[in-house]
Design a protein around this motif. Sequence first.
Motif, PDB file in Angstrom:
ATOM      1  N   ARG A  97       2.911  14.364  -9.116  1.00  0.00           N
ATOM      2  CA  ARG A  97       4.028  15.309  -9.184  1.00  0.00           C
ATOM      3  C   ARG A  97       4.456  15.515 -10.627  1.00  0.00           C
ATOM      4  O   ARG A  97       4.624  16.648 -11.094  1.00  0.00           O
ATOM      5  N   LYS A  98       4.593  14.412 -11.384  1.00  0.00           N
ATOM      6  CA  LYS A  98       4.994  14.512 -12.788  1.00  0.00           C
ATOM      7  C   LYS A  98       3.947  15.241 -13.616  1.00  0.00           C
ATOM      8  O   LYS A  98       4.282  16.054 -14.477  1.00  0.00           O
ATOM      9  N   LEU A  99       2.682  14.963 -13.356  1.00  0.00           N
ATOM     10  CA  LEU A  99       1.607  15.631 -14.071  1.00  0.00           C
ATOM     11  C   LEU A  99       1.626  17.128 -13.774  1.00  0.00           C
ATOM     12  O   LEU A  99       1.506  17.959 -14.678  1.00  0.00           O
ATOM     13  N   HIS A 153       3.604   5.679  -5.784  1.00  0.00           N
ATOM     14  CA  HIS A 153       3.457   5.740  -7.241  1.00  0.00           C
ATOM     15  C   HIS A 153       2.421   6.796  -7.638  1.00  0.00           C
ATOM     16  O   HIS A 153       2.620   7.552  -8.589  1.00  0.00           O
ATOM     17  N   ILE A 154       1.324   6.840  -6.907  1.00  0.00           N
ATOM     18  CA  ILE A 154       0.294   7.842  -7.182  1.00  0.00           C
ATOM     19  C   ILE A 154       0.857   9.246  -6.946  1.00  0.00           C
ATOM     20  O   ILE A 154       0.677  10.154  -7.767  1.00  0.00           O
ATOM     21  N   GLU A 204       0.829  -1.208   0.000  1.00  0.00           N
ATOM     22  CA  GLU A 204       0.000   0.000   0.000  1.00  0.00           C
ATOM     23  C   GLU A 204       0.865   1.261   0.000  1.00  0.00           C
ATOM     24  O   GLU A 204       0.559   2.238  -0.682  1.00  0.00           O
ATOM     25  N   GLN A 205       1.978   1.238   0.721  1.00  0.00           N
ATOM     26  CA  GLN A 205       2.884   2.388   0.739  1.00  0.00           C
ATOM     27  C   GLN A 205       3.503   2.615  -0.646  1.00  0.00           C
ATOM     28  O   GLN A 205       3.622   3.755  -1.098  1.00  0.00           O
TER      29      GLN A 205
END
Length: 95
Positions: A27-29, A21-22, A15-16
Motif C-alpha cells: 500500500r505504501k509503495l 505487514h506485506i 502469519e496474519q
Amino acid sequence: MAGPVRKRETHIASEQRRRQHIKDGFRKLSEQLHWNDEGGATAQRSEVAILQRSIDYIKELIAEQNELEERLRVEGKGVPMDTQFHNGEASNSSA
C-alpha cells in the motif's frame, strides 16, 4: 493437547501479522508511485503490477540521474563518486 493447539494459534497469528505487514508495504509503495491519482482514490493494483511499476520508476530515476551527471560533465563540473549510477547499480568509490 493444549500445547499443539496453542502452538498452532500462535503460528496463525504470526502469519496474519506477516501478511498485514506485506499488505501495508505494498500500500505504501503504491502511494509513493502516485497510483492513487489514477482510477479513483483507492485503485487496487496487483502486487506484481506494483513491483513492475516500481522497477520501471527506479529505472527512470537512474536514467534521469545519469543524464544530469552527463550534463554536469559536459559543463566541466564534477560529480561526486558516491552518487554515480551505471547500468542500474551504484558505483562504489571504495572498491
